[in-house]
Design a protein around this motif. Sequence first.
Motif, PDB file in Angstrom:
ATOM      1  N   GLU A 253       0.822  -1.214   0.000  1.00 15.83           N
ATOM      2  CA  GLU A 253       0.000   0.000   0.000  1.00 15.83           C
ATOM      3  C   GLU A 253       0.855   1.263   0.000  1.00 15.83           C
ATOM      4  O   GLU A 253       0.367   2.343  -0.306  1.00 15.83           O
ATOM      5  N   ASP A 254       2.127   1.124   0.352  1.00 18.14           N
ATOM      6  CA  ASP A 254       3.018   2.286   0.334  1.00 18.14           C
ATOM      7  C   ASP A 254       3.706   2.479  -1.008  1.00 18.14           C
ATOM      8  O   ASP A 254       4.445   3.448  -1.210  1.00 18.14           O
TER       9      ASP A 254
ATOM     10  N   THR B 261       0.559   7.270  -3.341  1.00 21.63           N
ATOM     11  CA  THR B 261       0.759   5.853  -3.041  1.00 21.63           C
ATOM     12  C   THR B 261      -0.557   5.109  -3.290  1.00 21.63           C
ATOM     13  O   THR B 261      -1.622   5.710  -3.411  1.00 21.63           O
TER      14      THR B 261
ATOM     15  N   LYS C 129      -2.138   3.512  -1.132  1.00 17.41           N
ATOM     16  CA  LYS C 129      -3.003   3.831   0.005  1.00 17.41           C
ATOM     17  C   LYS C 129      -3.718   5.167  -0.196  1.00 17.41           C
ATOM     18  O   LYS C 129      -4.907   5.302   0.127  1.00 17.41           O
TER      19      LYS C 129
ATOM     20  N   MET D 177       8.242   9.475   2.910  1.00 15.47           N
ATOM     21  CA  MET D 177       7.039   8.899   2.301  1.00 15.47           C
ATOM     22  C   MET D 177       6.042   9.988   1.901  1.00 15.47           C
ATOM     23  O   MET D 177       5.711  10.850   2.701  1.00 15.47           O
ATOM     24  N   PRO D 178       5.541   9.908   0.652  1.00 17.89           N
ATOM     25  CA  PRO D 178       4.525  10.890   0.275  1.00 17.89           C
ATOM     26  C   PRO D 178       3.195  10.658   1.009  1.00 17.89           C
ATOM     27  O   PRO D 178       2.406  11.567   1.171  1.00 17.89           O
ATOM     28  N   GLY D 179       2.960   9.411   1.455  1.00 13.47           N
ATOM     29  CA  GLY D 179       1.661   9.047   2.046  1.00 13.47           C
ATOM     30  C   GLY D 179       1.279   9.941   3.204  1.00 13.47           C
ATOM     31  O   GLY D 179       2.147  10.441   3.922  1.00 13.47           O
TER      32      GLY D 179
ATOM     33  N   MET E  62      -4.463   6.474   9.421  1.00 13.46           N
ATOM     34  CA  MET E  62      -5.921   6.369   9.428  1.00 13.46           C
ATOM     35  C   MET E  62      -6.399   6.043  10.838  1.00 13.46           C
ATOM     36  O   MET E  62      -6.187   4.920  11.303  1.00 13.46           O
TER      37      MET E  62
END
Lengths: 551, 551
Positions: free
Chosen positions: A172-173, A194, A196, B1-3, B7
């Motif tokens: 998911e990353d 990503t 996600k 990380m772009p994420g 959640m």
Amino acid sequence: MPGGTDMTLRPFLWRAERLYPDTEIVSRTAEGITRYDYREYGDRVRQLANALSALGVEEGDRVATFCWNHHRHFEVYFAAPSLGGQLHTINPLLPAEHIRYIVGNAEDKVLFVDPSLLQALEPAVQSPEFDGVEQYVVMAEEVPDTSLDPVVSYESFIEGHDTEYDWPDVSEDQRAGMCYTSGTTGNPKGVEYTQKMLWTHTMATQTPQGIPMADDDVVMPVVPMFHVNAWGMPFTATAGGAKHVYPGPSPDPSDLASLIEEEGVTITAGVPTVWLGLQEYCKENDVDLSSLDSVIVGGSAAPKSLIRWFDDRDVEVLHAWGMSEMSPIGSVSHLKGDLADADEETKVDKRAKQGLMAPGLEFRVIDDDGEEVPWNGEDFGELWVRGPWVTKEYFARPEANEEDFEDGWLKTGDVVTVDEDGYIKIVDRAKDVIKSGGEWISSVELENSIMAHDDVAEATVIGVPHEKWQERPIAFIVPTGDADEAAVEAEVMELLSEEYPKWWLPDDVVFIESVPKTATGKFSKKDLRDEYTDSSMFEGQAPDEAAPESE
Amino acid sequence: MPGGTDMTLRPFLWRAERLYPDTEIVSRTAEGITRYDYREYGDRVRQLANALSALGVEEGDRVATFCWNHHRHFEVYFAAPSLGGQLHTINPLLPAEHIRYIVGNAEDKVLFVDPSLLQALEPAVQSPEFDGVEQYVVMAEEVPDTSLDPVVSYESFIEGHDTEYDWPDVSEDQRAGMCYTSGTTGNPKGVEYTQKMLWTHTMATQTPQGIPMADDDVVMPVVPMFHVNAWGMPFTATAGGAKHVYPGPSPDPSDLASLIEEEGVTITAGVPTVWLGLQEYCKENDVDLSSLDSVIVGGSAAPKSLIRWFDDRDVEVLHAWGMSEMSPIGSVSHLKGDLADADEETKVDKRAKQGLMAPGLEFRVIDDDGEEVPWNGEDFGELWVRGPWVTKEYFARPEANEEDFEDGWLKTGDVVTVDEDGYIKIVDRAKDVIKSGGEWISSVELENSIMAHDDVAEATVIGVPHEKWQERPIAFIVPTGDADEAAVEAEVMELLSEEYPKWWLPDDVVFIESVPKTATGKFSKKDLRDEYTDSSMFEGQAPDEAAPESE
């Protein structure tokens, strides 16, 4: 870990294909209308994935597209991310130097291009940034005359490949998408999505607070697929099992009208210009809009007249706001349940705002002192947002990260008010808001008021540096052909003094022949600022009270 | 990380509180109807979080509840997970030995209990498994007479605590919820829900393919909050900004009817028994159901007559299927768009099935040979599912993990058919399906057919070991008072031979006085099997062709 499988796009396609094998994907291309179903779509996606794998495309490789909205582009949307690659949609309207920068920066390995966009691409290609592109694929049956090399047609690229593909278990990353956002200064900044982010964005968009799509919907994204994945609609429509309609290259209002009529479109989306064009077309032609449930308007503000015009035709205009950095959706202007009995004017006022933030996101509005502003519809500050589908960084741009992110929040650069009901309204861009005597003046509000004058063709307001007040507003006006400039200036200033406090009034009005524009057609305030800031022409013209009276 | 951000549930509460401060949470308790809004709810949640922190509850600690559906329980739903703790809802209907096992296994640190459930809890408490419980909190203003120690009332527990709480940035992998699922054999198995599982479940439930809730909805979960978080409804309703209605301890049909009428309930959910009770009540009383849009039915199959009865009142029955291991929702029986014009019988047939799997999930149906069965509505196999909100393991039960999970899939233990449209229908439990000559016989289908006979009060069918055919079906029938057993047996066998192939027919019919039941009232086939399997009473009674003719 008790937690379940990774969040990826794969199950959305799986579900659409298995539950809705006969539901159609309709596409308008230079070759005419193409029509097939999810069953065939899935087969072609897997053929494409096999073709990409055969070319050597692996997890983490970037697959670029330089295309309008059509079925082949939609095939790349699922094939590239599902094999672990990264879909990189390039805006073909950018100048050649930006295209070069983007392709070099992203190190794209393969590039899909529309026949009609070859002319826009070819001039950019003769440059070392394109050295990494190992294959050009033209979105057609046959390759037209082109200088691209090596080049192949899309249909021969996928032809003969297996319709089965053993999708890897993508993390998911894994970076699955990418889009460059064109700043008003400097090079475009890459935003990566990503798996996600695309998953959570899809799900949030599917809530009643977003733009939900079901299996009886027919979804037509007019917003280009190179603009933040057409606002995510190809993914959302697939998750919902909806029918897709892609309007192809440069659709004009008559193309859109006939697609709506013939395909029974229920949800469509685009910038206001598109809908103003359709509105004009409908005035002169007999168009059946009865299938339409909602028109999503984003990109810039939806005029109230447009909202009302569609209301009269039982079509709900949903005003949405977002950013490339937000995958892109942030807020949607649904009418709250307790406003159902409000008067029509109040309802349209609310719906013309940028709306209510989607569930899963959080936001704050921060003023110059770093304090949160109250939700009163008047005070404004910069909008900060965070959430699972809001990026935390730009691709390889540490200096931009420094500027645009803070403590996990994205500083959107939009200056907004929030009213008592929680509706967000954009009043300016942070770069354009005028800081006078410690308070902010909205350049956009002044511009809108000035442009309401009949003899004003275009107008823009910028802040210029001021020794005492930090900045002061200056108005630039393009008058209509035969207007008397002195009279216009007097009337405009009179108008503004009725609407705004004294310290908001521009220190001067300058008449110009046209407002400089950016590559994408927006007013380029930067050019005006560069031109006028260094001159001393406005010095000392500020009123005695160029700050709020309370100061 | 772009994420983006992790959640977690926190933004759902934040949004409800900021956008809908005046929307109500209504709760029926022994003290009467309590009514407050999201503003006060948020304050009390933070007071509770402060009280838990003061008690020493930290990230990773388990907070147990032993409660019905009411506002205080709902406060624990957000307070415990948002401070990084884990909400552990205990089913108070379990036998004392299971409760002991559960509390010891989970190492609960604090336990919230309803006044009306003290009698169910107290007998279990005098046991070392409860040594880790540092505080009992009774869900009331005052502490009633009780042997629990140390004990405090909920209101005095939170009283005086600050209404502000600086929520930590909880990881999406933090365990946020827990529920034990009572197997038919052995000790209950703990299922843990991470923040991510609750988040993705909430969002998937909010899609048009789930059970979406908006700010004009009034949501009443009748399904107990100790059953997989009341199917997630308290979280989903909050994400949607809906009004909540909690029916409190042991609501009877008249309580539900008056809550629907007085609070304007639009969405409610529970097991079929609840709705059959309401239906009976409505026949004798004048009840206004006009506010109701949908009734979610889960837990066991919704009778078609119930679906039709609500249809006649413009209320949509949505049949849902899920499991504790799935947070819990898997499928919902929405009518597909292209079935809108089907005849009423077809529609009800589809809606009475367990439905269409929600987007984000994947499933397969596996037969005895490990092959996927075709989607033809006839062939059946075990349902395997996977997805972001489907757990991958039980808490500290490696031997159960070995049995119930394979290659990232949850083996649900449900035996199903899937029809051409993708609707899933449960035909049996994997443990109960009868394996005869390499093919499967549905015990449930045979039972339903037998119970259709007027002189049959109860019936169950089990497979008993057979030397040649592996297993063969035996029917156990509880006749009505004055029935002639020989006549019933002959008529039942005649009936079955009309409906099913010869090899499906039971080898014998045994008349019994009652079917043994489990603690939760289900038929206990295990007890029957234990009793009859070792005896040789059925030996050699199989027909010559106790397998499909094609074999």
